[in-house]
Design an enzyme around this catalytic site. Structure first.
Site, PDB file in Angstrom:
ATOM      1  N   HIS A 130       8.116  39.891   6.367  1.00 28.50           N
ATOM      2  CA  HIS A 130       9.549  40.083   6.203  1.00 28.50           C
ATOM      3  C   HIS A 130      10.282  39.581   7.438  1.00 28.50           C
ATOM      4  CE1 HIS A 130      13.297  41.941   4.981  1.00 28.50           C
ATOM      5  NE2 HIS A 130      13.416  42.437   6.205  1.00 28.50           N
ATOM      6  N   ASP A 185      -1.279   7.403 -12.837  1.00 23.65           N
ATOM      7  CA  ASP A 185      -0.258   7.238 -13.874  1.00 23.65           C
ATOM      8  C   ASP A 185      -0.737   6.377 -15.034  1.00 23.65           C
ATOM      9  OD1 ASP A 185       1.398   8.717 -12.271  1.00 23.65           O
ATOM     10  OD2 ASP A 185       3.005   7.226 -12.152  1.00 23.65           O
ATOM     11  N   ALA A 234       1.766  12.385  -7.948  1.00 25.45           N
ATOM     12  CA  ALA A 234       0.978  11.777  -6.878  1.00 25.45           C
ATOM     13  C   ALA A 234      -0.268  12.605  -6.567  1.00 25.45           C
ATOM     14  CB  ALA A 234       1.841  11.645  -5.631  1.00 25.45           C
ATOM     15  N   GLU A 258      21.060  14.405 -22.286  1.00 30.07           N
ATOM     16  CA  GLU A 258      19.649  14.718 -22.576  1.00 30.07           C
ATOM     17  C   GLU A 258      19.443  14.837 -24.091  1.00 30.07           C
ATOM     18  OE1 GLU A 258      16.547  15.123 -21.129  1.00 30.07           O
ATOM     19  OE2 GLU A 258      15.947  15.712 -23.162  1.00 30.07           O
ATOM     20  N   GLY A 266      18.815  11.087 -19.567  1.00 27.66           N
ATOM     21  CA  GLY A 266      17.527  11.760 -19.373  1.00 27.66           C
ATOM     22  C   GLY A 266      17.652  12.887 -18.368  1.00 27.66           C
ATOM     23  N   ILE A 271      12.921  13.523 -12.970  1.00 33.55           N
ATOM     24  CA  ILE A 271      13.536  12.493 -12.119  1.00 33.55           C
ATOM     25  C   ILE A 271      15.050  12.478 -12.338  1.00 33.55           C
ATOM     26  CG2 ILE A 271      13.646   9.999 -11.634  1.00 33.55           C
ATOM     27  CD1 ILE A 271      10.626   9.867 -12.177  1.00 33.55           C
ATOM     28  N   LEU A 279       0.855  -1.192   0.000  1.00 35.29           N
ATOM     29  CA  LEU A 279       0.000   0.000   0.000  1.00 35.29           C
ATOM     30  C   LEU A 279       0.892   1.243   0.000  1.00 35.29           C
ATOM     31  CD1 LEU A 279      -2.771  -0.769   2.652  1.00 35.29           C
ATOM     32  CD2 LEU A 279      -3.079  -0.485   0.182  1.00 35.29           C
TER      33      LEU A 279
END
Ligand SMILES: Cc1cc2nc3c(=O)[nH]c(=O)nc-3n(C[C@H](O)[C@H](O)[C@H](O)COP(=O)(O)OP(=O)(O)OC[C@H]3O[C@@H](n4cnc5c(N)ncnc54)[C@H](O)[C@@H]3O)c2cc1C
Length: 473
Positions: free
Chosen positions: A452, A319, A327, A211, A188, A192, A38
Site C-alpha cells: 500500500h 502473425d 509480439a 465499428e 474499426g 489498434i 530487423l
C-alpha cells in the site's frame, strides 16, 4: 554462392529474431533473411512506435490539466515534429540493440527478399532459400536443414476502400504523418483502432470511430467494452457501433466523406482523414509456398502444436499463422519451434494464458476467458470486481476510472479470467497471468499481500470480492 545452415529464418520480426537468438543459444547455425528492417512490424510499424506516440499524447493531455496537480504552466502546445523525432530515436536505439544481439549470437543476416524453392540440385527436399539481395548483388542461395517462416502480416483493408497513403491510411502511414489532422474517421474499433482513437483524441484531434460490431473492442469482456466506450465518449470521441461502412460512398476532396449503414438508415461522416483499422493479413504470398506441401487455410499457414507445417522441417510462427497476433506470442512460438528443432520437448503454448493489452488511455488488459465465454462453456461463475475509485494510488495519480474484474468457477475455485481497465493495467496483468499459470485460486491472490499504496491493491481486493470479502468496498 550456396551457404549451408542448420536453420534459416524467413523474416526478422519479433518472432524471427527471437527464434534466431534461442537457436544461437542452443548452438544451431542460423541465418535470418529480412527484406526490410530487423525488428519487423513490432519495432518499426507496431508496438513500439505506437506506444511512443501514445506516451507523448498522454503527457500532452496530462500537461493540459496540470493545474489539477497544483502545477501551473503557461499555454501547453504540441511540437509534433519533436513527437515523431522522439519516436524515431526510440526505434533506432532498439534496432541497434537487435543488430547487436544478432552479432553477439553470430547469426548471419541476409538483407533481401527470401523465397522457398522446391527440390533442387541443392537439396532433394523443398526448403532451399533463394535471397534476392537488397543491395542488388547476385542472389544468395541458402541450404538449411530446417526453415522457420516468420513473414508476419500487413494491414488489411475493406474491399473497395483503397489506401492512398494520404487521405485514406492504415496504421503504417498514420505512424509517419508529419502533422496532425484536425479530424479523423477510424474504421474499426478493435485494439489498434481504439489505441489510435485514444491517442489522437489526447493530441486534440476530433475522432469518430465506426465499428461494425455492436460494441468496441468486441473480443474483450462486455463490461470492459462498455466501460471503455463510456470513457472514450467522455474524452469526446464519437463512437458509432453496429455500423457497416460503405466503401463505394467514399468521396475524396480536401478531406473525406463516407457513409455507413446504421440501424436508423444511412449516415454520412466527414473528416480530414480516414484511418482503416480492420485487422491484419498474413504475408503468405511470394514466399514460395507453392513449391512446398505447406497448407494455407483462410489466409494463414497451418501448423501443428510445435509449429511444423505439412513439410515437417519447415516451421511457421507469428502473425503468419494467425490466432493471437501479438509480439509476445510470436516470440514464444519461435522459441518452441527452435527447441523442437533442437530435439527438446518444449511445453505447448497455452493460448488461454496469454495476456492481452490495449495501450489506450485508460489501458485495458486481460488473461483467460470473458464472463460470457465462461457461461457459454457451462461454468457456474462467481465474479469479483473492484473499482480504482477506492484505490488511494489511483487517486494520487489522478486516474481513478476503471476496475479489475476476476471471474472464477464457483465449484472448483479456478480463476477463469481476469480483466482490467484503468491506469497502468498493462503492467499489472502479469500477476494475474502468473496466478493462472500456477493454478492459484482467488483466495491465494487475496492473501498475497499487495503493498500500500499501489494500483495492484485493486487485484487483491477484486480477488477477495470473488467471495464477498473485499475490504474497501
Ligand atoms: C499499430 C500496431 C500496434 C501493435 N501493438 C502491439 C503491441 O502493443 N503489443 C503486441 O504484442 N503486438 C502489437 N502489435 C502486433 C505485433 O506487431 C505483431 O504481432 C508482431 O510484430 C508479429 O511478429 P512476426 O515476427 O510474426 O511478424 P512481423 O513483425 O510482421 O515480422 C515479419 C518480418 O518478415 C519480413 N518479411 C516478410 N516477407 C519476407 C520475405 N519474403 N523475405 C524476407 N523478409 C520478409 C518483414 O519485412 C518483417 O520484418 C501491433 C501491430 C500494429 C500494426
Amino acid at each position: 554462392m550456396a551457404q549451408e545452415y542448420d536453420l534459416v529464418i524467413l523474416g526478422g520480426g519479433t518472432g524471427g529474431y527471437v527464434a534466431a537468438i534461442r537457436a544461437a543459444q542452443l548452438g544451431i547455425k542460423t541465418a535470418i533473411v529480412e527484406k526490410g528492417k530487423l525488428g519487423g512490424t513490432c519495432l518499426h510499424k507496431g508496438c513500439i512506435p505506437s506506444k511512443a506516440l501514445l506516451r507523448s499524447a498522454e503527457v500532452f493531455a496530462t500537461a493540459k490539466h496540470s493545474d489539477d496537480f497544483g502545477v501551473i504552466t503557461g499555454d501547453v502546445t504540441l511540437d509534433f515534429i519533436k513527437v515523431q523525432e522522439r519516436k524515431s530515436k526510440i526505434i533506432a536505439q532498439l534496432h541497434k540493440g537487435v543488430q547487436h544481439l544478432m552479432n553477439q549470437g553470430k547469426i548471419d543476416v541476409y538483407e533481401g527478399l527470401g523465397r522457398i524453392l522446391g527440390p533442387s540440385i541443392f537439396s532433394p527436399m523443398p526448403g532451399t532459400i533463394s535471397v534476392e539481395m537488397n543491395n542488388g548483388t547476385e542472389n544468395e542461395m541458402l541450404i538449411p536443414k530446417n526453415v522457420i517462416v516468420a513473414t508476419g502480416s500487413r494491414p488489411r483493408t475493406l474491399p473497395g476502400l483503397e489506401i492512398d497513403g494520404d487521405l485514406v491510411i492504415t496504421s503504417d502511414e498514420a505512424l509517419e504523418i508529419e502533422a496532425l489532422p484536425s479530424s479523423i474517421i477510424i474504421v474499426g474499433g478493435g485494439v489498434i483502432g481504439i489505441e489510435w482513437a485514444s491517442m489522437l483524441s489526447d493530441f486534440g484531434v476530433d475522432v469518430t470511430v465506426i465499428e461494425y460490431a455492436e460494441r468496441i473492442i468486441p473480443t474483450e469482456d462486455h463490461e470492459i467494452s462498455k466501460e471503455m466506450q463510456r470513457l472514450m465518449k467522455k474524452k469526446g470521441i464519437k463512437i458509432v457501433t453496429g455500423a457497416k461502412v460503405l466503401p463505394e460512398t467514399l468521396i475524396k476532396d480536401n478531406g473525406v466523406t463516407i457513409s455507413a449503414e446504421v440501424k436508423a438508415g444511412i449516415k454520412e461522416f466527414r473528416a480530414d482523414k480516414l484511418l482503416v483499422s480492420v485487422g491484419r493479413q498474413a504475408n503468405v504470398e511470394g514466399i514460395g509456398l507453392e513449391n512446398t506441401e505447406i497448407q494455407v487455410e483462410k489466409g494463414y499457414i497451418t501448423v501443428n502444436g510445435v509449429f511444423q507445417t505439412k513439410e515437417s522441417h519447415i516451421y511457421a510462427i507469428g502473425d503468419v499463422i494467425g490466432g493471437l497476433q501479438l509480439a509476445h506470442v510470436a516470440s514464444h512460438e519461435g522459441i518452441i519451434a527452435v527447441e523442437h528443432i533442437a530435439g527438446k520437448e518444449p511445453s505447448p503454448l497455452n493460448y488461454n494464458l496469454v495476456s492481452r493489452c490495449i495501450y489506450s488511455n485508460p489501458e485495458v488488459s486481460s488473461v483467460g476467458i470473458t464472463e460470457e465465454q465462461a457461461i457459454e462453456k457451462g461454468h457456474k461463475v462467481k465474479v469479483g470486481k473492484f473499482s480504482f475509485r477506492a484505490i488511494g494510488k489511483a487517486l494520487v495519480f489522478g486516474e481513478s476510472d476503471g476496475f479489475v474484474k476476476i471471474i472464477a468457477d464457483e465449484e472448483t475455485n479456478d480463476i477463469l479470467g481476469v480483466h482490467m481497465i484503468g491506469p497502468h493495467v498493462t503492467d499489472m496483468i502479469s500477476e494475474a497471468g502468473l496466478a493462472m499459470v500456477l493454478d492459484a485460486t482467488p483466495w491465494e491472490i487475496g492473501h498475497t499481500i499487495h503493498p500500500h499504496p499501489t494500483l495492484s491493491e485493486a487485484i487483491g481486493e477484486a480477488a477477495l470480492a470473488v467471495d464477498g470479502r473485499a475490504i474497501h468496498s
